[in-house]
Design a protein around this motif. Structure first.
Motif, PDB file in Angstrom:
ATOM      1  N   LYS A  13       0.832  -1.209   0.000  1.00 16.77           N
ATOM      2  CA  LYS A  13       0.000   0.000   0.000  1.00 16.77           C
ATOM      3  C   LYS A  13       0.865   1.256   0.000  1.00 16.77           C
ATOM      4  O   LYS A  13       0.610   2.209  -0.746  1.00 16.77           O
ATOM      5  N   VAL A  14       1.927   1.246   0.821  1.00 13.17           N
ATOM      6  CA  VAL A  14       2.832   2.398   0.891  1.00 13.17           C
ATOM      7  C   VAL A  14       3.535   2.615  -0.444  1.00 13.17           C
ATOM      8  O   VAL A  14       3.670   3.749  -0.923  1.00 13.17           O
ATOM      9  N   VAL A  15       3.987   1.513  -1.072  1.00 11.91           N
ATOM     10  CA  VAL A  15       4.672   1.613  -2.366  1.00 11.91           C
ATOM     11  C   VAL A  15       3.726   2.177  -3.429  1.00 11.91           C
ATOM     12  O   VAL A  15       4.105   3.052  -4.217  1.00 11.91           O
ATOM     13  N   GLU A  16       2.478   1.681  -3.442  1.00  6.37           N
ATOM     14  CA  GLU A  16       1.506   2.174  -4.421  1.00  6.37           C
ATOM     15  C   GLU A  16       1.205   3.659  -4.215  1.00  6.37           C
ATOM     16  O   GLU A  16       1.128   4.425  -5.169  1.00  6.37           O
ATOM     17  N   GLU A  17       1.052   4.054  -2.952  1.00  8.60           N
ATOM     18  CA  GLU A  17       0.796   5.476  -2.659  1.00  8.60           C
ATOM     19  C   GLU A  17       1.985   6.332  -3.064  1.00  8.60           C
ATOM     20  O   GLU A  17       1.826   7.454  -3.552  1.00  8.60           O
ATOM     21  N   THR A  18       3.194   5.788  -2.863  1.00  9.57           N
ATOM     22  CA  THR A  18       4.403   6.530  -3.239  1.00  9.57           C
ATOM     23  C   THR A  18       4.490   6.696  -4.746  1.00  9.57           C
ATOM     24  O   THR A  18       4.806   7.776  -5.251  1.00  9.57           O
ATOM     25  N   ILE A  19       4.180   5.626  -5.473  1.00 10.44           N
ATOM     26  CA  ILE A  19       4.236   5.677  -6.944  1.00 10.44           C
ATOM     27  C   ILE A  19       3.204   6.664  -7.488  1.00 10.44           C
ATOM     28  O   ILE A  19       3.465   7.396  -8.452  1.00 10.44           O
ATOM     29  N   GLN A  20       2.029   6.684  -6.853  1.00  6.17           N
ATOM     30  CA  GLN A  20       0.947   7.543  -7.335  1.00  6.17           C
ATOM     31  C   GLN A  20       1.042   8.975  -6.814  1.00  6.17           C
ATOM     32  O   GLN A  20       0.193   9.794  -7.149  1.00  6.17           O
ATOM     33  N   SER A  21       2.041   9.264  -6.043  1.00  6.83           N
ATOM     34  CA  SER A  21       2.193  10.620  -5.502  1.00  6.83           C
ATOM     35  C   SER A  21       2.444  11.622  -6.636  1.00  6.83           C
ATOM     36  O   SER A  21       3.314  11.411  -7.481  1.00  6.83           O
ATOM     37  N   PRO A  22       1.681  12.722  -6.679  1.00  7.54           N
ATOM     38  CA  PRO A  22       1.859  13.725  -7.748  1.00  7.54           C
ATOM     39  C   PRO A  22       3.263  14.304  -7.786  1.00  7.54           C
ATOM     40  O   PRO A  22       3.807  14.572  -8.853  1.00  7.54           O
ATOM     41  N   LEU A  23       3.856  14.477  -6.631  1.00  5.13           N
ATOM     42  CA  LEU A  23       5.213  15.046  -6.585  1.00  5.13           C
ATOM     43  C   LEU A  23       6.223  14.108  -7.249  1.00  5.13           C
ATOM     44  O   LEU A  23       7.070  14.535  -8.044  1.00  5.13           O
ATOM     45  N   LEU A  24       6.105  12.809  -6.935  1.00  7.04           N
ATOM     46  CA  LEU A  24       7.033  11.845  -7.533  1.00  7.04           C
ATOM     47  C   LEU A  24       6.766  11.658  -9.014  1.00  7.04           C
ATOM     48  O   LEU A  24       7.697  11.463  -9.797  1.00  7.04           O
ATOM     49  N   GLN A  25       5.505  11.714  -9.398  1.00 10.25           N
ATOM     50  CA  GLN A  25       5.191  11.574 -10.823  1.00 10.25           C
ATOM     51  C   GLN A  25       5.814  12.701 -11.632  1.00 10.25           C
ATOM     52  O   GLN A  25       6.334  12.476 -12.730  1.00 10.25           O
ATOM     53  N   ALA A  26       5.806  13.902 -11.095  1.00  5.94           N
ATOM     54  CA  ALA A  26       6.432  15.037 -11.777  1.00  5.94           C
ATOM     55  C   ALA A  26       7.942  14.825 -11.900  1.00  5.94           C
ATOM     56  O   ALA A  26       8.544  15.089 -12.948  1.00  5.94           O
ATOM     57  N   LYS A  27       8.554  14.315 -10.840  1.00  3.05           N
ATOM     58  CA  LYS A  27       9.997  14.058 -10.879  1.00  3.05           C
ATOM     59  C   LYS A  27      10.339  12.970 -11.889  1.00  3.05           C
ATOM     60  O   LYS A  27      11.308  13.090 -12.635  1.00  3.05           O
ATOM     61  N   TRP A  28       9.521  11.906 -11.879  1.00  4.68           N
ATOM     62  CA  TRP A  28       9.782  10.811 -12.819  1.00  4.68           C
ATOM     63  C   TRP A  28       9.596  11.270 -14.265  1.00  4.68           C
ATOM     64  O   TRP A  28      10.346  10.869 -15.140  1.00  4.68           O
ATOM     65  N   GLN A  29       8.607  12.077 -14.507  1.00  5.40           N
ATOM     66  CA  GLN A  29       8.384  12.600 -15.856  1.00  5.40           C
ATOM     67  C   GLN A  29       9.586  13.423 -16.305  1.00  5.40           C
ATOM     68  O   GLN A  29      10.042  13.308 -17.451  1.00  5.40           O
ATOM     69  N   LYS A  30      10.112  14.215 -15.380  1.00  6.55           N
ATOM     70  CA  LYS A  30      11.283  15.033 -15.707  1.00  6.55           C
ATOM     71  C   LYS A  30      12.483  14.150 -16.020  1.00  6.55           C
ATOM     72  O   LYS A  30      13.241  14.398 -16.971  1.00  6.55           O
TER      73      LYS A  30
END
Length: 199
Positions: A149-166
């Motif tokens: 659950k923690v891993v899924e929430e981390t992956i779906q975090s908007p902040l991390l998604q922006a970093k990964w996209q970058k």
């Protein structure tokens, strides 16, 4: 404090005795007394009284007597029941917890700098029994679900998604740049081959 109360009662008694007419009732005396204390003259009289060194000496209590009284009160069965009831209230518990956050943070910071505490902590978590218990907890299905659950929430975090996209965009830009450089080099080598054939 009892001397102060006696003094206030005396003032109220004298005020009630000043009128030879019909004696006022208890409630009337109480109201007059409270009204007198709320006036500027009443407040000034109390401030003067409290600043008097002799009166301050009368208010000093025996520390041993206070200590004994507090211990008897706080350690009594009634006090235990009272605190249990009070702490069962979620709002009270939340307020107490919030009020102690800063002290707890300071305490933890101080403990993390204490070599003895760190050594005891290391010994506690390094013991064979503790390692065994931690292994059971980590291998349990409930813990795995929580980690997932923690891993899924981390992956779906908007902040991390922006970093990964970058990061993906940067990686894609680098690969295109490397491909262009590789293409330029191959083109120049073909031109060199043609010149050699003409010769």
């Amino acid at each position: 404090m009892k001397y102060f109360a006696l003094l206030l009662m005396s003032i109220g008694f004298l005020a009630s005795c000043s009128s030879p007419a019909a004696q006022p009732s208890y409630e009337e005396n109480k109201k007059m007394f409270i009204d007198a204390l709320q006036t500027e003259d009443g407040k000034k009289a109390i401030r003067t009284l409290l600043s008097d060194p002799q009166f301050k000496e009368l208010l000093v209590l025996d520390s041993e007597q206070v200590k004994t009284s507090v211990e008897e009160t706080m350690l009594s069965k009634e006090a235990e029941d009272f605190w249990k009831e009070v702490y069962s209230d979620p709002k009270f518990s939340e307020t107490m917890a919030k009020s102690m956050v800063k002290q707890q943070e300071e305490l933890m910071k101080a403990l993390m700098k204490d070599p003895t505490y760190l050594k005891d902590l290391e010994s506690f978590f390094g013991s064979a029994e503790m390692k065994k218990e931690l292994g059971k907890v980590l291998e349990s299905s409930d813990m795995r679900k929580e980690i997932q659950k923690v891993v899924e929430e981390t992956i779906q975090s908007p902040l991390l998604q922006a970093k990964w996209q970058k990061l993906v965009e940067e990686a894609g830009g680098k690969s295109e740049k490397d491909g262009a450089e590789g293409g330029g080099e191959s083109g120049s080598s073909e031109e060199d081959k043609k010149k050699e054939e003409e010769k």
